[in-house]
Design a protein around this motif. Structure first.
Motif, PDB file in Angstrom:
ATOM      1  N   MET A   1       1.308  -3.228  32.981  1.00  0.00           N
ATOM      2  CA  MET A   1      -0.301  -4.122  33.248  1.00  0.00           C
ATOM      3  C   MET A   1      -0.773  -4.507  31.773  1.00  0.00           C
ATOM      4  N   LYS A   2      -1.257  -5.900  31.758  1.00  0.00           N
ATOM      5  CA  LYS A   2      -1.669  -6.200  30.276  1.00  0.00           C
ATOM      6  C   LYS A   2      -3.214  -5.776  30.297  1.00  0.00           C
ATOM      7  N   PRO A   3      -3.763  -5.679  29.070  1.00  0.00           N
ATOM      8  CA  PRO A   3      -5.122  -5.417  28.994  1.00  0.00           C
ATOM      9  C   PRO A   3      -5.981  -6.751  29.326  1.00  0.00           C
ATOM     10  N   ASN A   4      -5.757  -7.816  29.114  1.00  0.00           N
ATOM     11  CA  ASN A   4      -6.411  -9.026  29.456  1.00  0.00           C
ATOM     12  C   ASN A   4      -6.521  -8.973  31.011  1.00  0.00           C
ATOM     13  N   PHE A   5      -5.337  -8.792  31.798  1.00  0.00           N
ATOM     14  CA  PHE A   5      -5.607  -8.633  33.113  1.00  0.00           C
ATOM     15  C   PHE A   5      -6.563  -7.615  33.734  1.00  0.00           C
ATOM     16  N   VAL A   6      -6.831  -6.385  33.187  1.00  0.00           N
ATOM     17  CA  VAL A   6      -7.564  -5.548  33.539  1.00  0.00           C
ATOM     18  C   VAL A   6      -9.029  -5.949  33.110  1.00  0.00           C
ATOM     19  N   SER A   7      -9.152  -6.707  31.942  1.00  0.00           N
ATOM     20  CA  SER A   7     -10.367  -7.087  31.420  1.00  0.00           C
ATOM     21  C   SER A   7     -10.888  -8.253  32.830  1.00  0.00           C
ATOM     22  N   ILE A   8      -9.960  -9.132  33.102  1.00  0.00           N
ATOM     23  CA  ILE A   8     -10.332 -10.038  34.129  1.00  0.00           C
ATOM     24  C   ILE A   8     -10.632  -9.513  35.520  1.00  0.00           C
ATOM     25  N   LEU A   9     -10.043  -8.407  35.845  1.00  0.00           N
ATOM     26  CA  LEU A   9     -10.138  -7.489  37.114  1.00  0.00           C
ATOM     27  C   LEU A   9     -11.246  -7.059  37.106  1.00  0.00           C
ATOM     28  N   SER A  10     -11.813  -6.440  35.830  1.00  0.00           N
ATOM     29  CA  SER A  10     -13.087  -5.677  35.701  1.00  0.00           C
ATOM     30  C   SER A  10     -14.405  -6.585  35.990  1.00  0.00           C
ATOM     31  N   THR A  11     -14.034  -7.886  35.452  1.00  0.00           N
ATOM     32  CA  THR A  11     -14.981  -9.060  35.628  1.00  0.00           C
ATOM     33  C   THR A  11     -15.285  -9.229  37.140  1.00  0.00           C
ATOM     34  N   LEU A  43     -13.437   1.003  34.557  1.00  0.00           N
ATOM     35  CA  LEU A  43     -12.370   0.168  34.112  1.00  0.00           C
ATOM     36  C   LEU A  43     -12.491  -0.235  32.693  1.00  0.00           C
ATOM     37  N   ASP A  44     -13.614  -0.444  32.095  1.00  0.00           N
ATOM     38  CA  ASP A  44     -14.342  -0.942  31.051  1.00  0.00           C
ATOM     39  C   ASP A  44     -13.419  -0.451  29.951  1.00  0.00           C
ATOM     40  N   GLY A  45     -13.211   0.875  29.766  1.00  0.00           N
ATOM     41  CA  GLY A  45     -12.445   1.481  28.710  1.00  0.00           C
ATOM     42  C   GLY A  45     -10.718   1.154  28.799  1.00  0.00           C
ATOM     43  N   VAL A  46     -10.457   0.793  30.101  1.00  0.00           N
ATOM     44  CA  VAL A  46      -8.910   1.019  30.159  1.00  0.00           C
ATOM     45  C   VAL A  46      -8.097  -0.112  29.613  1.00  0.00           C
ATOM     46  N   ASP A  47      -8.897  -1.375  29.456  1.00  0.00           N
ATOM     47  CA  ASP A  47      -8.211  -2.249  28.735  1.00  0.00           C
ATOM     48  C   ASP A  47      -7.780  -2.140  27.325  1.00  0.00           C
ATOM     49  N   GLY A  48      -8.812  -1.476  26.838  1.00  0.00           N
ATOM     50  CA  GLY A  48      -8.550  -1.202  25.060  1.00  0.00           C
ATOM     51  C   GLY A  48      -7.782  -0.137  25.074  1.00  0.00           C
ATOM     52  N   ASN A  49      -7.802   0.841  25.825  1.00  0.00           N
ATOM     53  CA  ASN A  49      -6.587   1.994  25.774  1.00  0.00           C
ATOM     54  C   ASN A  49      -5.224   1.349  26.030  1.00  0.00           C
ATOM     55  N   ILE A  50      -4.967   0.351  26.970  1.00  0.00           N
ATOM     56  CA  ILE A  50      -3.800  -0.049  27.033  1.00  0.00           C
ATOM     57  C   ILE A  50      -3.337  -0.834  25.946  1.00  0.00           C
ATOM     58  N   ALA A  51      -4.339  -1.857  25.459  1.00  0.00           N
ATOM     59  CA  ALA A  51      -3.899  -2.593  24.065  1.00  0.00           C
ATOM     60  C   ALA A  51      -3.509  -1.685  23.134  1.00  0.00           C
ATOM     61  N   ARG A  52      -4.168  -0.650  22.838  1.00  0.00           N
ATOM     62  CA  ARG A  52      -3.935   0.290  21.405  1.00  0.00           C
ATOM     63  C   ARG A  52      -2.650   1.008  22.116  1.00  0.00           C
ATOM     64  N   LEU A  53      -2.341   1.546  23.298  1.00  0.00           N
ATOM     65  CA  LEU A  53      -0.989   2.105  23.388  1.00  0.00           C
ATOM     66  C   LEU A  53       0.048   1.315  23.298  1.00  0.00           C
ATOM     67  N   SER A  57      -3.228  -5.618  20.652  1.00  0.00           N
ATOM     68  CA  SER A  57      -4.692  -5.910  20.660  1.00  0.00           C
ATOM     69  C   SER A  57      -4.816  -7.115  20.151  1.00  0.00           C
ATOM     70  N   THR A  58      -5.648  -8.230  20.562  1.00  0.00           N
ATOM     71  CA  THR A  58      -5.949  -9.421  20.044  1.00  0.00           C
ATOM     72  C   THR A  58      -7.325  -9.789  19.941  1.00  0.00           C
ATOM     73  N   ASP A  59      -7.699 -10.564  19.200  1.00  0.00           N
ATOM     74  CA  ASP A  59      -9.084 -11.266  19.278  1.00  0.00           C
ATOM     75  C   ASP A  59      -9.463 -11.747  20.610  1.00  0.00           C
ATOM     76  N   LEU A  60      -8.432 -12.519  21.312  1.00  0.00           N
ATOM     77  CA  LEU A  60      -8.655 -12.876  22.520  1.00  0.00           C
ATOM     78  C   LEU A  60      -8.967 -11.894  23.647  1.00  0.00           C
ATOM     79  N   GLY A  61      -8.173 -10.802  23.487  1.00  0.00           N
ATOM     80  CA  GLY A  61      -8.437  -9.769  24.253  1.00  0.00           C
ATOM     81  C   GLY A  61      -9.990  -9.168  24.286  1.00  0.00           C
ATOM     82  N   SER A  62     -10.291  -9.173  22.917  1.00  0.00           N
ATOM     83  CA  SER A  62     -11.896  -8.632  22.622  1.00  0.00           C
ATOM     84  C   SER A  62     -12.787  -9.745  23.480  1.00  0.00           C
ATOM     85  N   VAL A  63     -12.500 -10.733  23.619  1.00  0.00           N
ATOM     86  CA  VAL A  63     -13.414 -11.674  23.904  1.00  0.00           C
ATOM     87  C   VAL A  63     -13.504 -11.595  25.613  1.00  0.00           C
TER      88      VAL A  63
END
Length: 190
Positions: A1-11, A43-53, A57-63
């Motif tokens: 699972m990609k972090p951006n997908f989790v961010s979109i899912l949480s939105t 869910l808010d913390g999951v995307d960042g944890n996946i990215a670090r793991l 990590s990308t600037d767009l992911g932070s957006v």
């Protein structure tokens, strides 16, 4: 699972939480809406944890992550206002919606000003004093935890839903959020 997908899912999930809480006319459905906001918080913390793991990590992911957080900040307070309107029998209940909107906007507005200021004038000391959490003193840390939807705000809203005092939640947080907004903007612009 990609972090951006989790961010979109949480939105998407936080929008659903907002719709459920906003459409509630009783405590049971309101608690389900609250639980959905709580799920967003998890869910808010999951995307960042996946990215670090995965070290992706990308600037767009932070957006993407910020998009979810900004939606949650506004929708949490706005939905609480709509819910308070729904359960009120006062002819002035519509004010709860306005108060919820002002409270949610007050959460977002200083961040928008701060990001614009960073882009235009750089990360000067007055902006750092508002944005760098590692430099926060005790009072700022308490204020952050009392007002952040990832902090005490969620349990306080649950208490207010269960005891049918969501209108007082809205009044209190509108005053607090507006005050913090004004202080933050003053510090950014001085």
């Amino acid at each position: 699972m990609k972090p951006n997908f989790v961010s979109i899912l949480s939105t998407v999930e936080v929008v659903i939480a907002s719709v459920v809480l906003s459409a509630s006319h009783n405590i049971k459905i309101a608690v389900i809406g609250w639980l959905l906001f709580f799920l967003w918080n998890l869910l808010d913390g999951v995307d960042g944890n996946i990215a670090r793991l995965k070290k992706i990590s990308t600037d767009l992911g932070s957006v993407y992550d910020a998009m979810s957080g900004y939606a949650a900040m506004f929708l949490f307070f706005f939905s609480a206002g709509i819910y308070a309107f729904n359960i009120s029998d006062s002819k002035y209940a519509y004010i709860q919606i306005i108060i919820g909107a002002i409270s949610g906007m007050s959460e977002l507005f200083p961040r928008l000003v701060m990001h614009k200021a960073k882009n235009e004038v750089g990360n000067v000391s007055n902006i750092k004093s508002v944005s760098n959490k590692s430099e926060f003193g005790f009072t700022k840390k308490v204020a952050l935890n009392v007002t952040s939807i990832s902090g005490l705000v969620q349990p306080i809203l649950l208490f207010c839903i269960l005891f049918s005092v969501t209108n007082w939640f809205n009044y209190f947080y509108c005053v607090v959020n507006v005050m913090i907004m004004l202080v933050s903007i003053y510090k950014i612009l001085k």
